[in-house]
Design an enzyme around this catalytic site. Structure first.
Site, mmCIF file in Angstrom:
data_model
loop_
_atom_site.group_PDB
_atom_site.id
_atom_site.type_symbol
_atom_site.label_atom_id
_atom_site.label_comp_id
_atom_site.label_asym_id
_atom_site.label_seq_id
_atom_site.Cartn_x
_atom_site.Cartn_y
_atom_site.Cartn_z
ATOM 1 N N GLY A 71 -8.624 21.666 56.019
ATOM 2 C CA GLY A 71 -10.073 21.576 56.042
ATOM 3 C C GLY A 71 -10.619 20.739 57.182
ATOM 4 C CB THR A 72 -9.543 17.512 58.686
ATOM 5 O OG1 THR A 72 -9.744 16.708 57.519
ATOM 6 C CG2 THR A 72 -9.904 16.691 59.915
ATOM 7 C CG ASN A 153 -16.036 14.676 49.236
ATOM 8 O OD1 ASN A 153 -17.131 14.829 49.775
ATOM 9 N ND2 ASN A 153 -15.267 13.638 49.479
ATOM 10 C CD GLN A 181 -13.354 18.492 46.436
ATOM 11 O OE1 GLN A 181 -13.142 18.973 45.331
ATOM 12 N NE2 GLN A 181 -12.509 17.659 47.012
ATOM 13 N N GLY A 202 -6.097 24.659 51.571
ATOM 14 C CA GLY A 202 -5.272 25.149 50.474
ATOM 15 C C GLY A 202 -4.950 24.124 49.407
ATOM 16 C CG HIS A 203 -4.716 19.716 50.103
ATOM 17 N ND1 HIS A 203 -5.037 18.541 49.475
ATOM 18 C CD2 HIS A 203 -5.456 19.768 51.226
ATOM 19 C CE1 HIS A 203 -5.940 17.901 50.199
ATOM 20 N NE2 HIS A 203 -6.209 18.629 51.265
ATOM 21 C CB THR A 239 3.904 28.772 66.033
ATOM 22 O OG1 THR A 239 4.330 28.891 67.396
ATOM 23 C CG2 THR A 239 4.663 29.772 65.169
ATOM 24 C CB CYS A 327 -9.165 -0.155 50.434
ATOM 25 S SG CYS A 327 -9.932 -0.325 48.813
#
Length: 385
Positions: A71-72, A153, A181, A202-203, A239, A327
């Site tokens: 996504g980034t 998110n 999200q 995907g994650h 690739t 943090c």
């Protein structure tokens, strides 16, 4: 101690069927999809089958899907690519986004500001929603791109994506949405919503890490910022991750088949958790819109409780949740999302946690987690008096 994972907005476990779909590819299909020999063609065939299926899931064309590392990267490619392409064509240098975007969008925009672009950061109300009239008022002759996330998110609030799309339908201004999200839980039709660019990963949907895609409407020109080969129609060099792409396809197929079932389940899990907190007499408030939000995200404010202590005690008790705080060097920074919604001086940004549901969560499990949460909150409130 059985640990309970309630941080699915951060990342999700891979679905067993996704793993099974990827295994034979990792074991037997190792060819480079850009190679013209049989090994390459075998990999390319799997990749293009996935591209077609993924495009269909959002009513796009296969050639409009650009595979990325997540996504980034998709956000960066959309915003930087569109901005630089517009600059090359001397179209303008103004971008509009919101104050509650993911840092993949915010930091990208901040970087562009250092390179001659101007960015307007729209405010949100206490529900986390932008004002359409303020969005319209922010448009300038030099505006080239608007980036508004589909669902937040941290608090789950959904933005008026359809109305935003209509606003820019007959203009040259591109509309990008970060759907990381929302993807899978919201039914998305990029044509009906007039979306030009859409990012996902995907994650977040029980797929593999390191794979995602950018939907790029076929008439949109992007300036590439990864230089190398001519993969992905010269828009993203490198690739392709064929096992990840196959896993992404399977994860999307599962989400599509179970979308409504999961929406009902997650809202039920929210009810179980809140009912338990009410029964235990816990004082809390829901952050964000109570109804117009993603079903798997619940952001709660506990007055008088410091979020660091709450997270640490929950973790020691076997419950994993998160906050909007980051943090750095031991110093907790308040959530930029909650600060934008409620003000930086308020208590909410430093006394709120995000609970997010997903695969393997059950009502019994969430009820147990809610009891633990109530016990921890009670203990911390007493210590703060």
């Amino acid at each position: 101690m059985d640990r309970i994972y309630l941080d699915h907005s951060a990342t999700t476990p891979m679905h067993p069927e996704v793993i099974q779909a990827m295994l034979p590819v990792m074991e037997h299909v190792f060819g480079n999809p850009s190679s013209i020999h049989a090994f390459g063609r075998e990999a390319s065939k799997l990749m293009e089958e996935a591209r077609t299926a993924i495009a269909k899931s959002i009513q796009a064309k296969p050639k409009e899907i650009i595979f990325t590392g997540g996504g980034t990267e998709a956000d960066n490619l959309a915003i930087i690519g569109a901005a630089r392409a517009a600059k090359q064509k001397k179209k303008g240098n103004h971008i509009i986004t919101t104050a509650i975007e993911h840092h993949a969008v915010l930091k990208t925009c901040e970087d562009l500001e250092k390179n001659g672009f101007e960015v307007t950061y729209l405010k949100v109300d206490e529900s986390g929603i932008i004002s359409l009239s303020e969005l319209e008022a922010a448009i300038r002759p030099e505006t080239i791109l608007v980036s508004v996330m589909y669902g937040n998110n941290e608090v789950g609030t959904l933005q008026p994506i359809e109305a935003i799309g209509k606003l820019f339908k007959e203009t040259d201004i591109l509309f990008h949405t970060d759907a990381v999200q929302a993807f899978g839980l919201e039914s998305i039709n990029v044509q009906a919503l007039n979306i030009d660019l859409l990012s996902m990963t995907g994650h977040k949907i029980n797929g593999p890490k390191g794979i995602g895609f950018l939907y790029c409407q076929e008439e949109v020109t992007l300036s590439t910022h990864l230089h190398g080969g001519e993969q992905e129609r010269k828009r993203r060099a490198g690739t392709q991750n064929v096992p990840g792409i196959v896993g992404l396809k399977k994860a999307i197929e599962i989400m599509e088949a179970t979308r409504e079932e999961k929406r009902v389940l997650y809202r039920g899990l929210q009810d179980v958790l809140l009912e338990t907190l009410d029964k235990e007499g816990i004082q809390y408030e829901i952050n964000g819109d109570r109804t117009n939000r993603l079903p798997h995200i619940l952001n709660l404010f506990f007055p008088g409780v410091q979020v660091e202590s709450l997270l640490m005690n929950l973790d020691l008790s076997g419950v994993a949740v998160s906050s909007g705080s980051a943090c750095t060097a031991g110093t907790a920074q308040p959530s930029h999302v909650l600060s934008a919604m409620y003000g930086e001086a308020g208590e909410r940004p430093l006394s709120s946690i995000r609970i997010s549901f997903g695969l393997y969560n059950t009502k019994e499990q969430v009820s147990e987690a809610a009891v633990i949460l109530a016990q921890v909150v009670n203990r911390l409130v007493k210590l703060s008096v």
